[in-house]
Design an enzyme around this catalytic site. Structure first.
Site, PDB file in Angstrom:
ATOM      1  CG  HIS A  79      -2.080  -0.910   1.094  1.00 24.83           C
ATOM      2  ND1 HIS A  79      -3.269  -0.707   1.749  1.00 24.83           N
ATOM      3  CD2 HIS A  79      -2.248  -2.028   0.369  1.00 24.83           C
ATOM      4  CE1 HIS A  79      -4.119  -1.669   1.433  1.00 24.83           C
ATOM      5  NE2 HIS A  79      -3.517  -2.489   0.603  1.00 24.83           N
ATOM      6  CE1 TYR A 207      -6.404   3.589  10.597  1.00 26.92           C
ATOM      7  CE2 TYR A 207      -5.676   4.074   8.367  1.00 26.92           C
ATOM      8  CZ  TYR A 207      -5.500   3.421   9.568  1.00 26.92           C
ATOM      9  OH  TYR A 207      -4.406   2.607   9.737  1.00 26.92           O
ATOM     10  N   PRO A 298      -4.648  -0.123  18.849  1.00 25.32           N
ATOM     11  CG  PRO A 298      -6.456  -1.424  18.163  1.00 25.32           C
ATOM     12  CD  PRO A 298      -5.874  -0.741  19.362  1.00 25.32           C
ATOM     13  CE  LYS A 302       3.492   3.488  13.867  1.00 25.69           C
ATOM     14  NZ  LYS A 302       3.882   3.168  12.518  1.00 25.69           N
ATOM     15  CE1 TYR A 390      -1.465   4.241   9.428  1.00 23.50           C
ATOM     16  CE2 TYR A 390      -0.405   3.818   7.314  1.00 23.50           C
ATOM     17  CZ  TYR A 390      -1.427   3.575   8.219  1.00 23.50           C
ATOM     18  OH  TYR A 390      -2.399   2.656   7.920  1.00 23.50           O
TER      19      TYR A 390
HETATM   20  P1  RFL Z   1       1.875 -11.953  21.223  1.00 26.82           P
HETATM   21  O1  RFL Z   1       1.533 -11.992  19.799  1.00 26.82           O
HETATM   22  O2  RFL Z   1       0.803 -11.677  22.212  1.00 26.82           O
HETATM   23  O3  RFL Z   1       2.563 -13.340  21.550  1.00 26.82           O
HETATM   24  C1  RFL Z   1       2.792 -13.760  22.880  1.00 26.82           C
HETATM   25  C2  RFL Z   1       2.820 -15.266  22.883  1.00 26.82           C
HETATM   26  O4  RFL Z   1       3.138 -15.717  24.203  1.00 26.82           O
HETATM   27  C3  RFL Z   1       2.236 -16.752  24.560  1.00 26.82           C
HETATM   28  N1  RFL Z   1       2.166 -16.798  26.044  1.00 26.82           N
HETATM   29  C4  RFL Z   1       2.877 -17.654  26.781  1.00 26.82           C
HETATM   30  N2  RFL Z   1       3.755 -18.616  26.435  1.00 26.82           N
HETATM   31  C5  RFL Z   1       4.309 -19.350  27.454  1.00 26.82           C
HETATM   32  N3  RFL Z   1       3.999 -19.156  28.769  1.00 26.82           N
HETATM   33  C6  RFL Z   1       3.134 -18.189  29.151  1.00 26.82           C
HETATM   34  N4  RFL Z   1       2.823 -17.993  30.432  1.00 26.82           N
HETATM   35  C7  RFL Z   1       2.527 -17.397  28.133  1.00 26.82           C
HETATM   36  N5  RFL Z   1       1.626 -16.385  28.152  1.00 26.82           N
HETATM   37  C8  RFL Z   1       1.416 -16.029  26.872  1.00 26.82           C
HETATM   38  C9  RFL Z   1       0.935 -16.386  23.891  1.00 26.82           C
HETATM   39  O5  RFL Z   1       0.075 -17.515  23.737  1.00 26.82           O
HETATM   40  C10 RFL Z   1       1.453 -15.858  22.548  1.00 26.82           C
HETATM   41  O6  RFL Z   1       1.593 -16.868  21.590  1.00 26.82           O
HETATM   42  O7  RFL Z   1       3.035 -10.888  21.531  1.00 26.82           O
HETATM   43  P2  RFL Z   1       4.235 -10.335  20.627  1.00 26.82           P
HETATM   44  O8  RFL Z   1       5.003 -11.465  20.020  1.00 26.82           O
HETATM   45  O9  RFL Z   1       4.909  -9.341  21.479  1.00 26.82           O
HETATM   46  O10 RFL Z   1       3.510  -9.606  19.390  1.00 26.82           O
HETATM   47  C11 RFL Z   1       2.748  -8.444  19.619  1.00 26.82           C
HETATM   48  C12 RFL Z   1       1.585  -8.376  18.628  1.00 26.82           C
HETATM   49  O11 RFL Z   1       0.865  -9.585  18.691  1.00 26.82           O
HETATM   50  C13 RFL Z   1       0.646  -7.202  18.904  1.00 26.82           C
HETATM   51  O12 RFL Z   1       1.368  -6.062  19.288  1.00 26.82           O
HETATM   52  C14 RFL Z   1      -0.203  -6.836  17.670  1.00 26.82           C
HETATM   53  O13 RFL Z   1      -1.107  -7.860  17.340  1.00 26.82           O
HETATM   54  C15 RFL Z   1      -0.959  -5.519  17.886  1.00 26.82           C
HETATM   55  N6  RFL Z   1      -1.827  -5.187  16.739  1.00 26.82           N
HETATM   56  C16 RFL Z   1      -1.312  -4.624  15.598  1.00 26.82           C
HETATM   57  N7  RFL Z   1       0.005  -4.364  15.489  1.00 26.82           N
HETATM   58  C17 RFL Z   1       0.531  -3.902  14.309  1.00 26.82           C
HETATM   59  O14 RFL Z   1       1.749  -3.645  14.246  1.00 26.82           O
HETATM   60  N8  RFL Z   1      -0.248  -3.704  13.178  1.00 26.82           N
HETATM   61  C18 RFL Z   1      -1.592  -3.930  13.213  1.00 26.82           C
HETATM   62  O15 RFL Z   1      -2.249  -3.805  12.175  1.00 26.82           O
HETATM   63  C19 RFL Z   1      -2.177  -4.355  14.455  1.00 26.82           C
HETATM   64  N9  RFL Z   1      -3.489  -4.619  14.527  1.00 26.82           N
HETATM   65  C20 RFL Z   1      -3.169  -5.512  16.791  1.00 26.82           C
HETATM   66  C21 RFL Z   1      -3.982  -5.210  15.652  1.00 26.82           C
HETATM   67  C22 RFL Z   1      -3.729  -6.150  17.894  1.00 26.82           C
HETATM   68  C23 RFL Z   1      -5.052  -6.456  17.904  1.00 26.82           C
HETATM   69  N10 RFL Z   1      -5.568  -7.112  19.040  1.00 26.82           N
HETATM   70  C24 RFL Z   1      -6.381  -8.240  19.010  1.00 26.82           C
HETATM   71  C25 RFL Z   1      -5.023  -6.771  20.342  1.00 26.82           C
HETATM   72  C26 RFL Z   1      -5.307  -5.511  15.648  1.00 26.82           C
HETATM   73  C27 RFL Z   1      -5.852  -6.130  16.760  1.00 26.82           C
HETATM   74  C28 RFL Z   1      -7.312  -6.435  16.690  1.00 26.82           C
HETATM   75  C1  PHB Z   2      -5.587  -4.365  10.437  1.00 26.77           C
HETATM   76  O1  PHB Z   2      -5.614  -4.640   9.224  1.00 26.77           O
HETATM   77  O2  PHB Z   2      -5.823  -5.237  11.303  1.00 26.77           O
HETATM   78  C2  PHB Z   2      -5.278  -2.979  10.877  1.00 26.77           C
HETATM   79  C3  PHB Z   2      -4.852  -2.054   9.936  1.00 26.77           C
HETATM   80  C4  PHB Z   2      -4.581  -0.754  10.326  1.00 26.77           C
HETATM   81  C5  PHB Z   2      -4.749  -0.381  11.651  1.00 26.77           C
HETATM   82  C6  PHB Z   2      -5.153  -1.311  12.585  1.00 26.77           C
HETATM   83  C7  PHB Z   2      -5.438  -2.619  12.202  1.00 26.77           C
HETATM   84  O3  PHB Z   2      -4.500   0.909  12.002  1.00 26.77           O
END
Ligand code: RFL
Ligand code: PHB
Length: 396
Positions: A79, A207, A298, A302, A390
């Site tokens: 994108h 957005y 989110p 980031k 961004y």
């Molecule tokens: P994770 O992905 O939470 O992975 C942690 C892992 O540790 C496991 N765990 C354990 N393992 C052993 N013993 C324990 N006691 C444990 N407790 C937990 C878990 O099962 C898991 O597998 O952390 P990590 O690796 O730091 O990654 C971080 C990202 O997952 C998170 O920041 C992003 O998903 C946030 N986020 C977004 N970030 C972006 O950069 N771009 C995006 O578009 C974006 N969209 C989002 C998001 C997060 C969202 N949610 C659901 C919070 C959209 C959503 C909806």
């Molecule tokens: C996503 O595709 O999950 C997404 C994209 C942009 C955002 C947050 C989430 O700012």
């Protein structure tokens, strides 16, 4: 009779197989450093968990350097801009034109799948369904982690522990409370996210914000959409019917024109919007990475990008340590990672406030939001500043 404990020694014990833990393990392997990865959930669960989808260019380059971007380069959607809509006015932020950098849409669970495939192909230790991990002893020159592996109690001695176990993990709790400063901010709204078998209404992210609240149209492919709706914080993922969700999304994204393509809802997630950060991100031989140390709302996408940046930073510092015995890079890890994490917090909060009105939003709040929008759309300097944050802030 309790079976005799399994005794394992490894240079690095990685707790958590999310993006941070798996990428760290991959980079250590490429540097000839052994590690053991312990994951609480099953492989199927972590490979299906729908979360992030937007990868900064720096994140894509990191995955390429790690040799795990083959599928991302084939299937990811590149994108070069997004649309911002405020009460019917539309502005396109051409971020690639302004900064020279792009972002990729590629699901986090696909990144996780690619990293797991690389680790299993290399024959590296990766244990799923380990739900009783404890960081038992953090001593000056190492640590002991205990858990149950295949029904046997296990004692893992290691030189370093990498806490990559997310916000609810156990690693951070191994640090004495007096040695950590934590900051939390909770926003007065949440996001309801849906994944749907429906083509996105536009090839770029939209957005949209207005009187009815915020909505985001994102995507995972030309046939699968990811959409988010601002909802009150107390709402649950199943409060609204699919029809109600589609109608509200259409109202917020298109003004109710019916132009938003709909389709079967494949998944729903409720995301509370909050910021959390703990300082420092290191205690003795324990290092915290990704969501274990910091979470952002989110809005600016980031979280995953910061987690990947932490993993690359720590892997580089450990590689220097094992190659030369020099610890300056390890000692600098926390300060460097925190600097980026705070920049991520600041931009995420700014973007969250640009896009949402809380309960009791006043005409004054709406006026300020309109002024921010006008400033952004009327000034190339402001648009460039926004675009830089961004597309690439997680590596500054
Ligand atoms: P994770 O992905 O939470 O992975 C942690 C892992 O540790 C496991 N765990 C354990 N393992 C052993 N013993 C324990 N006691 C444990 N407790 C937990 C878990 O099962 C898991 O597998 O952390 P990590 O690796 O730091 O990654 C971080 C990202 O997952 C998170 O920041 C992003 O998903 C946030 N986020 C977004 N970030 C972006 O950069 N771009 C995006 O578009 C974006 N969209 C989002 C998001 C997060 C969202 N949610 C659901 C919070 C959209 C959503 C909806
Ligand atoms: C996503 O595709 O999950 C997404 C994209 C942009 C955002 C947050 C989430 O700012």
């Amino acid at each position: 009779m309790t079976p005799a404990p399994l005794r394992i020694h490894t240079p690095v014990c990685v707790i958590g197989a999310g993006p941070a833990g798996l990428l760290l393990a991959r980079l250590l392997e490429l540097n000839g450093i052994d590690c053991v990865v312990l994951e609480r959930r099953g492989r199927d669960h972590v490979e299906r968990r729908v979360r992030a989808g937007l990868l900064e260019q720096g994140t894509v380059e990191a995955l390429r350097r790690a040799g795990v971007a083959g599928r991302l380069d084939r299937e990811g959607l590149v994108h070069e801009g997004f649309e911002l809509r405020l009460e019917g006015d539309t502005y396109r932020l051409p971020f690639t034109k302004l900064t020279g950098e792009s972002v990729w849409m590629y699901g986090q669970q696909e990144v996780v799948k690619d990293l797991i495939a690389a680790r299993t192909t290399a024959g590296g230790a990766l244990h799923f369904d380990v739900d009783d991990v404890r960081v038992d002893r953090l001593a000056g020159d190492g640590a002991t982690v205990t858990c149950t592996l295949d029904g046997r109690p296990a004692e893992i001695t290691c030189e370093f522990v990498a806490g990559c176990d997310g916000f609810h993990g156990v690693s951070r709790t191994a640090v004495p409370a007096a040695s950590l400063t934590t900051s939390t901010h909770t926003y007065p709204y949440a996001w309801l996210g849906i994944l749907a078998a429906a083509p996105p209404m536009s090839p770029e992210l939209v957005y949209a914000t207005g009187e009815r609240g915020f909505a985001l149209q994102s995507m995972r492919s030309s046939t699968v959409s990811r959409l988010y709706l601002q909802v009150p914080p107390g709402e649950s993922a199943d409060t609204r019917s699919d029809e109600e969700i589609w109608a509200e999304l259409d109202l917020r994204l298109t003004g109710g024109s019916g132009a938003l393509p709909t389709g079967p809802v494949l998944e729903r997630t409720l995301v509370p919007l909050r910021s959390f950060i703990c300082e420092p991100m290191q205690h003795g031989r324990l290092f915290l990475l990704g969501d274990a140390a910091h979470i952002v709302p989110p809005s600016a996408a980031k979280g995953l990008n910061l987690a990947v940046a932490d993993a690359e930073l720590l892997a580089g510092a450990l590689a220097v340590w094992y190659a030369t015995g020099r610890r300056a890079a390890l000692d600098a890890y926390s300060a460097t990672a925190l600097r980026r994490a705070w920049l991520g917090q600041e931009f995420s909060r700014w973007m969250t406030e640009l896009l949402h009105t809380g309960p009791g939003g006043t005409p004054f709040d709406r006026g300020l939001r309109r002024a921010r929008f006008d400033h952004l759309t009327g000034s190339t300097a402001a648009a460039t500043d926004f675009a830089e944050q961004y597309v690439g802030q997680s590596r500054r």
